[in-house]
Design a protein around this motif. Structure first.
Motif, PDB file in Angstrom:
ATOM      1  N   ARG A   1      -7.231   0.164   3.752  1.00 46.53           N
ATOM      2  CA  ARG A   1      -6.373   1.303   4.094  1.00 46.53           C
ATOM      3  C   ARG A   1      -6.365   2.385   3.019  1.00 46.53           C
ATOM      4  N   THR A   2      -6.941   2.089   1.865  1.00 49.87           N
ATOM      5  CA  THR A   2      -6.927   3.083   0.787  1.00 49.87           C
ATOM      6  C   THR A   2      -8.047   4.093   0.970  1.00 49.87           C
ATOM      7  N   ASN A   3      -7.879   5.248   0.343  1.00 47.81           N
ATOM      8  CA  ASN A   3      -8.921   6.281   0.383  1.00 47.81           C
ATOM      9  C   ASN A   3     -10.251   5.748  -0.122  1.00 47.81           C
ATOM     10  N   ILE A   4     -10.194   5.050  -1.259  1.00 46.31           N
ATOM     11  CA  ILE A   4     -11.451   4.696  -1.907  1.00 46.31           C
ATOM     12  C   ILE A   4     -12.240   3.667  -1.101  1.00 46.31           C
TER      13      ILE A   4
ATOM     14  N   MET B   1       0.820  -1.211   0.000  1.00 46.51           N
ATOM     15  CA  MET B   1       0.000   0.000   0.000  1.00 46.51           C
ATOM     16  C   MET B   1       0.856   1.264   0.000  1.00 46.51           C
ATOM     17  N   ALA B   2       2.113   1.143  -0.399  1.00 46.39           N
ATOM     18  CA  ALA B   2       2.969   2.332  -0.458  1.00 46.39           C
ATOM     19  C   ALA B   2       2.321   3.362  -1.385  1.00 46.39           C
ATOM     20  N   ALA B   3       2.750   4.589  -1.227  1.00 45.67           N
ATOM     21  CA  ALA B   3       2.034   5.750  -1.780  1.00 45.67           C
ATOM     22  C   ALA B   3       1.434   5.618  -3.178  1.00 45.67           C
ATOM     23  N   LYS B   4       2.106   4.948  -4.095  1.00 44.06           N
ATOM     24  CA  LYS B   4       1.611   4.980  -5.476  1.00 44.06           C
ATOM     25  C   LYS B   4       0.207   4.379  -5.599  1.00 44.06           C
ATOM     26  N   ARG B   5      -0.526   4.889  -6.566  1.00 39.45           N
ATOM     27  CA  ARG B   5      -1.918   4.481  -6.711  1.00 39.45           C
ATOM     28  C   ARG B   5      -2.061   3.139  -7.393  1.00 39.45           C
TER      29      ARG B   5
END
Ligand code: 4AD
Ligand code: MG
Length: 465
Positions: A129-132, A110-114
């Motif tokens: 853990r992601t925004n979406i 889950m490192a920064a990249k989308r």
């Protein structure tokens, strides 16, 4: 005191007070001036809170400068008004306790990249853990709480219906078998077939496709009830609208006809959408930015629209005369496919539409036969952008008509003895419907694949967790 991020943003802790927030690091940024900025997310709202960390903390060099995305921390500090735009409050940090490190930051998935939404599906344990997915979960929760509130306010009782059952409510043959049999040593009949009668401690059993038939028994005693629970369909549909395990909301109302429950469906949907619009504003703004531009306007339009109503027979005429070429041909008697449903809602009526009175041959045995002898008092609610979201009907309350229908459909009267009893002992007209809860969440968020609006999707080839 321990605080959630949302409670700090809402101003529940006065400026100058000390609070501790607990969560997971989203990002760390170090300024030349010897200050670090930690964004800590705890899921209580869309945004992480910013901690301003001075370099005089005793673990600054050894720990704070090693924090990476995903580490869990307890961050204590003074609530201050934020200088940054958009954020109301932040923390002037006095202590950071590292609770859990990320083993190998370079391989942390889950490192920064989308990531693409499809790739996230393979990481069902980390995608929350992601925004979406966080935003989807908050909206999902808001909608389910709103639905319970809606029925509670209207005097409905929540009835829990069984997941293990013997009857195929929809008669579509899409049931998962529940078995206690030893697969290595299956009992056989004289004809050499597997003897499923011995299945569930001596009886055949399945996972329910709908709680409706059970809900009817409670409605025929307590007047207004609803179910809200998981249902199962063993259909091998690999589409963005179908799951093998999904949640359904099924109200059932005694002394109500089809129009009564069509009105109930409209009120319920608008109530739930209003809740999302007021309680999940930030999440919806994110969906509007990242997923579907019109996410908010679409809901607002829905809430202020009047539902259109059309008879199936007229809807077929509209489809035939519209001049559009469909993949599947349109004839009276067809089970409309999603292209037809979407045309009606999106292009013709440009509003949610209730289609009523379907041909009896494409609908379930329990639907009330109309006077024309050809159609039943069924309804589907079609939403622009998604198609069928609700299916319902007035139920056949006349014993002799019900028996005729059972026979026509090749169903055994004996299997429905208890259902028939309801028609023998003080029968009443009654009606209800089923809302596919994931289709609702998909509609509200604009997240187009239903697999991404349930925490752990069960569908062909996706049940890894
Ligand atoms: O139209 P359905 O099959 O109706 C019933 O089950 C009735 N017994 C309901 C009732 O009258 N109490 O299913 C109802 C809704 C559909 O409109 C759709 O939104 C959803 O359930 N649905 C599914 N959602 C996700 N995956 C699937 N495989 C679904 N099948 C139906
Ligand atoms: Mg249906």
């Amino acid at each position: 005191s321990i605080a959630t991020v949302v409670s700090v943003f809402n101003g529940e802790h006065s400026v100058g007070s000390q609070v501790t927030v607990r969560g997971w690091v989203r990002t760390r940024r170090d300024s030349k001036a010897g200050i670090s900025f930690l964004a800590v997310y705890d899921g209580s709202c869309f945004n992480p809170i910013q901690g301003v960390v001075p370099n005089n903390l005793n673990n600054y060099q050894d720990e704070i400068l090693k924090l990476t995305a995903g580490c869990s921390v307890e961050m204590t500090g003074e609530v201050v008004e934020s200088q940054g735009k958009g954020q109301t409050f932040e923390l002037q940090v006095t202590e950071v306790k590292v609770v859990g490190w990320v083993d190998d930051p370079d391989t942390y998935p889950m490192a920064a990249k989308r990531h693409s939404i499809e790739h996230l599906r393979e990481l069902a344990h980390l995608r929350p853990r992601t925004n979406i997915i966080g935003a989807v979960m908050r909206v999902r929760n808001c909608l389910s709480q709103a639905i319970h509130r809606f029925y509670h306010e209207r005097g409905f009782l929540w009835a829990s219906t069984p997941l293990i059952t013997a009857s195929d409510c929809e008669g579509a043959g899409e049931m998962f078998r529940v078995s206690t049999l030893d697969m290595q040593n299956l009992p056989m009949t004289d004809k050499g077939e597997v003897d499923y009668d011995k299945d569930f401690f001596g009886k055949e059993a399945f996972l329910t496709v709908s709680g409706q038939l059970n809900a009817e028994t409670y409605a025929c005693a307590l007047s207004k009830v609803y179910t809200f629970g998981p249902t199962f369909r063993a259909e091998n549909s690999n589409t963005s609208r179908h799951l093998a395990e999904f949640w359904m909301v099924e109200p059932e109302v005694a002394f109500a006809d089809l129009d009564d429950v069509a009105g109930l469906a409209e009120d319920m949907l608008k109530y739930a959408f209003n809740a999302a619009l007021t309680e999940c504003r930030e999440d919806l703004e994110f969906f509007a930015q990242r997923v579907e531009k019109t996410a908010i306007e679409r809901l607002e339009a829905f809430v202020s629209s009047d539902f259109a109503q059309v008879d199936y027979t007229d809807a077929i005429q509209i489809l035939k005369n519209c001049g559009k070429k469909f993949e599947f041909d349109v004839e009276w008697g067809i089970d409309m496919s999603s292209e037809h449903e979407r045309f009606l809602a999106e292009e013709h009526f440009k509003a949610p539409v209730v289609v009523k009175n379907y041909p009896k041959d494409i609908k379930a045995f329990y639907m009330r036969l109309n006077d024309d002898g050809k159609t039943v008092a069924a309804m589907d609610v079609l939403a622009p952008g998604i198609g069928e979201i609700i299916g319902g009907a007035q139920r056949e309350e006349r014993l002799e008509v019900l028996d005729m229908r059972l026979e026509e459909m090749g169903l055994e009267k004996e299997d429905y003895w208890w259902y028939r009893d309801l028609r023998r002992y003080g029968t009443v007209p009654h009606s209800g419907f089923g809302l596919g809860f994931e289709r609702l969440v998909s509609y509200v968020t604009g997240v187009s694949n239903i697999r991404d609006v349930i925490p752990f999707p069960r569908a062909p080839r996706s049940a890894n967790f």
